[in-house]
Write a protein that holds these residues in place. Structure first.
Motif, mmCIF file in Angstrom:
data_model
loop_
_atom_site.group_PDB
_atom_site.id
_atom_site.type_symbol
_atom_site.label_atom_id
_atom_site.label_comp_id
_atom_site.label_asym_id
_atom_site.label_seq_id
_atom_site.Cartn_x
_atom_site.Cartn_y
_atom_site.Cartn_z
ATOM 1 N N ARG A 113 9.213 -7.295 -39.916
ATOM 2 C CA ARG A 113 9.545 -8.676 -39.694
ATOM 3 C C ARG A 113 10.330 -9.129 -40.684
ATOM 4 O O ARG A 113 9.961 -9.331 -41.812
ATOM 5 C CB ARG A 113 8.222 -9.231 -39.260
ATOM 6 N N ILE A 114 11.143 -10.136 -40.183
ATOM 7 C CA ILE A 114 12.071 -11.222 -41.027
ATOM 8 C C ILE A 114 12.054 -12.375 -40.489
ATOM 9 O O ILE A 114 12.224 -12.482 -39.297
ATOM 10 C CB ILE A 114 13.416 -10.716 -41.264
ATOM 11 N N GLN A 115 11.220 -13.166 -41.175
ATOM 12 C CA GLN A 115 11.323 -14.774 -40.504
ATOM 13 C C GLN A 115 11.932 -15.604 -41.403
ATOM 14 O O GLN A 115 12.386 -15.201 -42.677
ATOM 15 C CB GLN A 115 9.691 -15.172 -40.689
ATOM 16 N N GLY A 116 12.210 -16.751 -40.863
ATOM 17 C CA GLY A 116 13.105 -17.941 -41.440
ATOM 18 C C GLY A 116 12.857 -19.216 -41.054
ATOM 19 O O GLY A 116 12.270 -19.231 -39.579
ATOM 20 N N TYR A 117 13.214 -20.105 -41.588
ATOM 21 C CA TYR A 117 13.211 -21.579 -41.060
ATOM 22 C C TYR A 117 14.469 -22.135 -41.402
ATOM 23 O O TYR A 117 15.122 -22.047 -42.289
ATOM 24 C CB TYR A 117 11.981 -22.203 -41.431
ATOM 25 N N ALA A 118 14.640 -23.052 -40.528
ATOM 26 C CA ALA A 118 16.155 -24.004 -40.642
ATOM 27 C C ALA A 118 15.798 -25.128 -41.687
ATOM 28 O O ALA A 118 14.709 -25.736 -41.634
ATOM 29 C CB ALA A 118 16.260 -24.691 -39.387
ATOM 30 N N ILE A 119 16.698 -25.035 -42.659
ATOM 31 C CA ILE A 119 16.733 -26.182 -43.723
ATOM 32 C C ILE A 119 17.665 -27.145 -43.359
ATOM 33 O O ILE A 119 17.885 -28.291 -43.766
ATOM 34 C CB ILE A 119 16.963 -25.559 -45.127
ATOM 35 N N GLU A 131 22.654 -6.053 -48.315
ATOM 36 C CA GLU A 131 23.807 -5.865 -48.572
ATOM 37 C C GLU A 131 24.781 -6.787 -47.646
ATOM 38 O O GLU A 131 25.630 -7.491 -48.151
ATOM 39 C CB GLU A 131 24.307 -4.399 -48.510
ATOM 40 N N GLU A 132 24.317 -6.644 -46.548
ATOM 41 C CA GLU A 132 25.108 -7.580 -45.490
ATOM 42 C C GLU A 132 25.235 -9.227 -45.414
ATOM 43 O O GLU A 132 25.970 -9.729 -45.423
ATOM 44 C CB GLU A 132 25.075 -7.017 -44.181
ATOM 45 N N ILE A 133 23.689 -9.413 -45.875
ATOM 46 C CA ILE A 133 23.397 -10.816 -46.007
ATOM 47 C C ILE A 133 24.090 -11.320 -47.265
ATOM 48 O O ILE A 133 24.639 -12.604 -47.227
ATOM 49 C CB ILE A 133 21.861 -10.966 -46.271
ATOM 50 N N GLU A 134 24.521 -10.430 -48.242
ATOM 51 C CA GLU A 134 24.910 -11.086 -49.374
ATOM 52 C C GLU A 134 26.455 -11.583 -48.777
ATOM 53 O O GLU A 134 26.929 -12.734 -49.434
ATOM 54 C CB GLU A 134 25.323 -9.948 -50.463
ATOM 55 N N GLN A 135 27.034 -10.874 -47.919
ATOM 56 C CA GLN A 135 28.564 -11.559 -47.486
ATOM 57 C C GLN A 135 28.308 -12.827 -46.933
ATOM 58 O O GLN A 135 29.502 -13.683 -46.896
ATOM 59 C CB GLN A 135 29.110 -10.469 -46.474
ATOM 60 N N TYR A 136 27.252 -13.290 -46.337
ATOM 61 C CA TYR A 136 27.106 -14.527 -45.505
ATOM 62 C C TYR A 136 26.418 -15.523 -46.278
ATOM 63 O O TYR A 136 26.118 -16.590 -45.758
ATOM 64 C CB TYR A 136 26.615 -14.201 -44.207
ATOM 65 N N LYS A 137 25.667 -15.360 -47.306
ATOM 66 C CA LYS A 137 25.096 -16.313 -48.162
ATOM 67 C C LYS A 137 25.793 -17.687 -48.560
ATOM 68 O O LYS A 137 26.903 -17.421 -48.816
ATOM 69 C CB LYS A 137 24.403 -15.606 -49.340
ATOM 70 N N LYS A 138 24.835 -18.843 -48.441
ATOM 71 C CA LYS A 138 25.664 -19.893 -48.451
ATOM 72 C C LYS A 138 25.116 -20.252 -50.233
ATOM 73 O O LYS A 138 24.354 -19.831 -50.575
ATOM 74 C CB LYS A 138 24.820 -20.916 -47.757
ATOM 75 N N ALA A 177 22.187 -23.933 -36.949
ATOM 76 C CA ALA A 177 20.890 -24.090 -37.990
ATOM 77 C C ALA A 177 21.485 -23.125 -39.282
ATOM 78 O O ALA A 177 22.020 -22.279 -39.082
ATOM 79 C CB ALA A 177 19.820 -23.327 -37.654
ATOM 80 N N VAL A 178 21.075 -23.782 -40.431
ATOM 81 C CA VAL A 178 21.120 -22.991 -41.720
ATOM 82 C C VAL A 178 19.731 -22.520 -42.005
ATOM 83 O O VAL A 178 18.736 -23.295 -41.985
ATOM 84 C CB VAL A 178 21.734 -23.811 -42.733
ATOM 85 N N ILE A 179 19.588 -21.013 -41.966
ATOM 86 C CA ILE A 179 18.232 -20.564 -42.072
ATOM 87 C C ILE A 179 17.874 -20.168 -43.678
ATOM 88 O O ILE A 179 18.747 -19.622 -44.124
ATOM 89 C CB ILE A 179 18.078 -19.448 -41.077
ATOM 90 N N LYS A 180 16.628 -20.330 -43.892
ATOM 91 C CA LYS A 180 16.215 -20.108 -45.530
ATOM 92 C C LYS A 180 15.058 -18.911 -45.026
ATOM 93 O O LYS A 180 14.117 -18.893 -44.298
ATOM 94 C CB LYS A 180 15.513 -20.764 -46.213
ATOM 95 N N LEU A 181 15.380 -17.480 -45.580
ATOM 96 C CA LEU A 181 14.726 -16.478 -44.940
ATOM 97 C C LEU A 181 13.369 -16.178 -45.778
ATOM 98 O O LEU A 181 13.596 -16.606 -47.186
ATOM 99 C CB LEU A 181 15.617 -15.271 -45.207
ATOM 100 N N ASP A 216 23.686 -18.857 -42.264
ATOM 101 C CA ASP A 216 23.873 -19.439 -40.896
ATOM 102 C C ASP A 216 23.408 -18.736 -39.915
ATOM 103 O O ASP A 216 23.371 -17.472 -39.935
ATOM 104 C CB ASP A 216 25.424 -19.998 -40.559
ATOM 105 N N VAL A 217 22.782 -19.376 -38.864
ATOM 106 C CA VAL A 217 21.955 -18.685 -37.928
ATOM 107 C C VAL A 217 22.885 -17.817 -36.913
ATOM 108 O O VAL A 217 22.402 -16.635 -36.632
ATOM 109 C CB VAL A 217 21.143 -19.350 -36.831
ATOM 110 N N LYS A 218 24.107 -18.073 -36.625
ATOM 111 C CA LYS A 218 25.085 -17.243 -35.729
ATOM 112 C C LYS A 218 25.339 -15.872 -36.786
ATOM 113 O O LYS A 218 25.280 -14.640 -36.127
ATOM 114 C CB LYS A 218 26.335 -17.810 -35.482
ATOM 115 N N PRO A 219 25.902 -16.069 -37.795
ATOM 116 C CA PRO A 219 26.149 -14.586 -38.585
ATOM 117 C C PRO A 219 24.852 -13.937 -38.623
ATOM 118 O O PRO A 219 24.810 -12.634 -38.742
ATOM 119 C CB PRO A 219 26.849 -14.830 -39.781
#
Length: 121
Positions: free
Chosen positions: A56-62, A114-121, A71-75, A14-17
């Protein structure tokens, strides 16, 4: 330069976390975001005159909209770029990056993963 096999690519968050955790790691969400895409940059100053490096880390909303914050972002695969003043950032494979810079970028991205792992959908 693509920084492959970080474990960040294809993560769905999710974009907020995502904004929060990347902010904690000194990544800034670029002003070029729109309803569907986000770009986060981490600045690394260089001793070279008029040169700055960026991770740079990019993503787009799925689903959802970035602007609305739902938004739910795919990196995508992170990039390492070299900014040439006043021309802009180059991410091409023809660029030469110091080994210690690539190692530093990989270490920073490992902490983010490591932190993204906590928030992955």
């Amino acid at each position: 330069m693509r920084i492959d096999n970080t474990g960040i690519e294809d993560s769905i968050v999710d974009v907020k976390p995502l904004d929060h955790l990347l902010g904690k790691h000194a990544f800034i969400r670029g002003g070029q975001w729109d309803y569907e895409r986000v770009t986060y940059d981490y600045r690394i100053d260089s001793k070279e005159k008029n040169v700055t490096y960026y991770i740079r880390i990019q993503g787009y909303a799925i689903e959802g909209d970035v602007d609305r914050g739902n938004a739910v972002i795919k990196l995508a695969t992170p990039l390492l770029g070299k900014h040439y003043y006043p021309h802009g950032v180059e991410y091409g494979e023809g660029e030469n990056f110091p080994k210690n810079l690539v190692e530093r970028a990989s270490k920073i991205l490992a902490g983010v993963k490591e932190e993204i792992e906590q928030y992955k959908k």
